[in-house]
Design a protein around this motif. Structure first.
Motif, mmCIF file in Angstrom:
data_model
loop_
_atom_site.group_PDB
_atom_site.id
_atom_site.type_symbol
_atom_site.label_atom_id
_atom_site.label_comp_id
_atom_site.label_asym_id
_atom_site.label_seq_id
_atom_site.Cartn_x
_atom_site.Cartn_y
_atom_site.Cartn_z
ATOM 1 N N THR A 227 1.330 28.625 -36.461
ATOM 2 C CA THR A 227 1.324 28.592 -37.634
ATOM 3 C C THR A 227 1.342 27.424 -38.374
ATOM 4 O OG1 THR A 227 3.507 29.114 -37.946
ATOM 5 C CG2 THR A 227 2.127 30.999 -37.501
ATOM 6 N N PRO A 228 0.723 27.055 -39.541
ATOM 7 C CA PRO A 228 0.716 25.885 -40.346
ATOM 8 C C PRO A 228 2.173 25.516 -40.943
ATOM 9 C CG PRO A 228 -1.076 27.446 -41.058
ATOM 10 C CD PRO A 228 -0.096 28.304 -40.068
ATOM 11 N N GLY A 229 2.452 24.387 -41.066
ATOM 12 C CA GLY A 229 3.606 23.685 -41.300
ATOM 13 C C GLY A 229 4.302 24.183 -42.701
ATOM 14 N N ILE A 230 5.368 24.865 -42.861
ATOM 15 C CA ILE A 230 5.788 25.409 -44.302
ATOM 16 C C ILE A 230 6.484 24.338 -45.005
ATOM 17 C CG2 ILE A 230 7.444 27.072 -45.219
ATOM 18 C CD1 ILE A 230 7.029 28.921 -42.692
ATOM 19 N N ILE A 231 6.231 24.060 -46.398
ATOM 20 C CA ILE A 231 6.715 23.026 -46.969
ATOM 21 C C ILE A 231 8.292 23.344 -47.248
ATOM 22 C CG2 ILE A 231 6.371 21.668 -49.231
ATOM 23 C CD1 ILE A 231 3.706 22.365 -49.459
ATOM 24 N N HIS A 232 9.046 22.402 -46.969
ATOM 25 C CA HIS A 232 10.275 22.419 -47.690
ATOM 26 C C HIS A 232 10.683 21.485 -48.684
ATOM 27 C CE1 HIS A 232 14.809 22.810 -47.821
ATOM 28 N NE2 HIS A 232 14.952 23.727 -46.552
ATOM 29 N N HIS A 233 10.761 21.830 -49.859
ATOM 30 C CA HIS A 233 10.976 20.993 -51.054
ATOM 31 C C HIS A 233 12.291 20.172 -50.858
ATOM 32 C CE1 HIS A 233 7.279 22.878 -52.625
ATOM 33 N NE2 HIS A 233 7.757 24.129 -52.613
ATOM 34 N N GLY A 234 13.030 20.342 -50.029
ATOM 35 C CA GLY A 234 14.307 19.697 -50.125
ATOM 36 C C GLY A 234 14.363 18.477 -49.089
ATOM 37 N N GLN A 235 13.152 18.370 -48.410
ATOM 38 C CA GLN A 235 13.168 17.307 -47.196
ATOM 39 C C GLN A 235 13.098 15.705 -48.069
ATOM 40 O OE1 GLN A 235 9.603 18.537 -45.085
ATOM 41 N NE2 GLN A 235 10.928 19.058 -43.464
ATOM 42 N N MET A 236 13.588 14.984 -47.536
ATOM 43 C CA MET A 236 13.686 13.548 -48.042
ATOM 44 C C MET A 236 12.229 13.044 -47.828
ATOM 45 S SD MET A 236 15.476 10.862 -49.631
ATOM 46 C CE MET A 236 17.529 10.977 -48.956
ATOM 47 N N ALA A 237 11.399 13.391 -47.005
ATOM 48 C CA ALA A 237 10.337 12.826 -46.536
ATOM 49 C C ALA A 237 9.245 12.960 -47.846
ATOM 50 C CB ALA A 237 9.627 13.490 -45.595
ATOM 51 N N HIS A 238 9.601 14.010 -48.666
ATOM 52 C CA HIS A 238 8.785 14.348 -49.950
ATOM 53 C C HIS A 238 8.988 13.250 -51.046
ATOM 54 C CE1 HIS A 238 7.266 18.158 -48.276
ATOM 55 N NE2 HIS A 238 8.309 18.495 -48.146
ATOM 56 N N TYR A 239 10.048 12.299 -50.881
ATOM 57 C CA TYR A 239 10.460 11.273 -51.735
ATOM 58 C C TYR A 239 9.887 10.029 -51.607
ATOM 59 C CZ TYR A 239 12.706 15.453 -53.744
ATOM 60 O OH TYR A 239 12.903 16.806 -54.162
ATOM 61 N N VAL A 240 9.250 9.681 -50.549
ATOM 62 C CA VAL A 240 9.040 8.619 -49.833
ATOM 63 C C VAL A 240 7.424 8.390 -49.865
ATOM 64 C CG1 VAL A 240 11.258 8.171 -48.793
ATOM 65 C CG2 VAL A 240 9.050 8.862 -47.516
ATOM 66 N N ASP A 241 7.088 7.130 -49.894
ATOM 67 C CA ASP A 241 5.677 6.776 -49.883
ATOM 68 C C ASP A 241 5.290 6.936 -48.199
ATOM 69 O OD1 ASP A 241 3.472 4.650 -48.978
ATOM 70 O OD2 ASP A 241 3.196 5.048 -51.098
ATOM 71 N N GLN A 242 3.809 7.405 -47.965
ATOM 72 C CA GLN A 242 3.619 7.388 -46.700
ATOM 73 C C GLN A 242 3.885 6.429 -45.969
ATOM 74 O OE1 GLN A 242 -0.038 9.540 -46.488
ATOM 75 N NE2 GLN A 242 -0.106 9.658 -43.973
#
Length: 375
Positions: A227-242
């Motif tokens: 199944t596709p990856g579910i977005i967890h909005h509390g991940q630090m990864a969402h706050y850094v540049d790729q």
């Protein structure tokens, strides 16, 4: 190609509307590739994800929206299946699926802790497995088995397949997890095991290759369903540049760093988090984070001004261009009664001696929490 020009075009593999602007979303393919496909009247229109699946047996993750997330979890409860839940050992709290236990119903769950290879070798695997099981219990999940893996290195994949066969009892198997856990890498390792890693397979057609599932046939006619990856909005990864994702998703074993601190000292973890030694006796604090992450020690009395002057420059990430949208820090204070880990979800942790008063700061929405020391 402009987005509006692709509105009527759909991938024949998964049915997603083709688009050329968001690589992490469903239906993506580069604009030049789409133009080349359209120039050939006999060409099949495939998104990049389906193309790589067909030609390289390689699954790419696709993020789900919140509505898709609820639809997927509801489908799990309606099925009679074995659930394999992949979490990131380095970031359990940022990779656990909120409320998963309420949706799986009576279906058994195997908990897979991925990225075991990045943790220090001083961590006892049995202790880590027990800790992971207890952490799942705290979330309301009762796995029938817990297994540590390294999808990147292909470690324990045979053991996982044997465990799946033992618990599935002729049923389908759903593999679920949030983004950035390495779930797709693990699925790719499973595909190689099931299809024969020594054979050069240039085309693969898995039935049911739709937007929300990829079915990998099993010997008895059932399927292992990715199944596709579910977005967890509390991940630090969402706050850094790729470009900086490697700093919040270590790929090499972490080398701990020990700091002897007096009360009134601060350590910045780049510009992503902050640690204050508020009160107590001079003590040693051990930091577990990516080996390349900048750690900067300064005085607590000057910490606010130091951060304001240097975030986005010396304290990077975040990068300067991210600062207008970067969330403010939220402060959490703790005085553990026993030796504990102060965890910055997705970034690392600091070992705190008993009886010391400390504070941890992270971007709003990212967990800062205390747990019993792993080491």
């Amino acid at each position: 190609m402009a987005e509006e020009e692709t509105q009527a075009l759909h991938c024949i593999g998964c049915g997603a509307r083709l688009q050329t602007t968001e690589p992490q979303k469903a239906g993506y393919l580069p604009a030049a590739t789409l133009a080349k496909m359209q120039a050939d009247p006999d060409a099949d229109l495939y998104c990049q994800r389906c193309f790589r699946l067909r030609h390289y047996n390689e699954v790419q993750d696709v993020e789900l929206t919140d509505d898709d997330f609820l639809r997927l979890l509801t489908a799990l409860g309606d099925s009679d299946a074995l659930i394999v839940n992949v979490v990131d050992i380095f970031d359990f709290n940022g990779s656990v699926i909120p409320g998963l236990h309420r949706f799986v119903g009576d279906n058994p769950v195997i908990l897979v802790g991925n990225k075991a290879d990045v943790l220090p070798k001083s961590i006892n695997p049995k202790k880590l497995t027990n800790w992971l099981t207890q952490a799942a219990h705290a979330q309301g999940l009762r796995p029938v088995a817990t297994l540590l893996t390294s999808a990147k290195k292909g470690q324990q994949v045979d053991e996982l397949l044997a465990m799946i066969e033992h618990y599935r009892n002729g049923r389908d198997v759903y593999v679920v997890g949030v983004t950035n856990t390495g779930k797709s890498t693990l699925i790719n390792q499973i595909i190689r095991q099931l299809t024969g890693v020594r054979e050069l397979i240039t085309t693969s057609r898995f039935p049911g290759t739709t937007l929300d599932r990829i079915e990998i046939p099993l010997d008895d006619g059932q399927a292992l369903i990715d199944t596709p990856g579910i977005i967890h909005h509390g991940q630090m990864a969402h706050y850094v540049d790729q470009r900086d994702l490697n700093l919040v998703a270590p790929t090499k074993p972490i080398r701990p760093k020990v700091y002897q601190l007096n009360p009134g000292q601060t350590i910045f973890l780049a510009g992503l988090a902050r640690f204050d030694f508020v009160r107590g006796q001079r003590s040693g604090f051990t930091v577990y984070a990516d080996n390349q992450l900048l750690l900067h020690r300064t005085k607590l009395v000057n910490a606010d001004d130091f951060y304001a002057r240097h975030v986005g420059e010396l304290l990077q990430p975040p990068r300067a261009e991210q600062l207008p949208d970067f969330p403010p820090f939220v402060r959490f204070e703790f005085t553990p009664k026993v030796k504990s880990d102060l965890v910055f979800a997705g970034l690392g942790w600091i070992v705190i001696p008993a009886g010391q008063t400390v504070a941890g700061y992270a971007p709003k929405g990212v967990d800062v929490l205390l747990r019993k020391a792993l080491i």
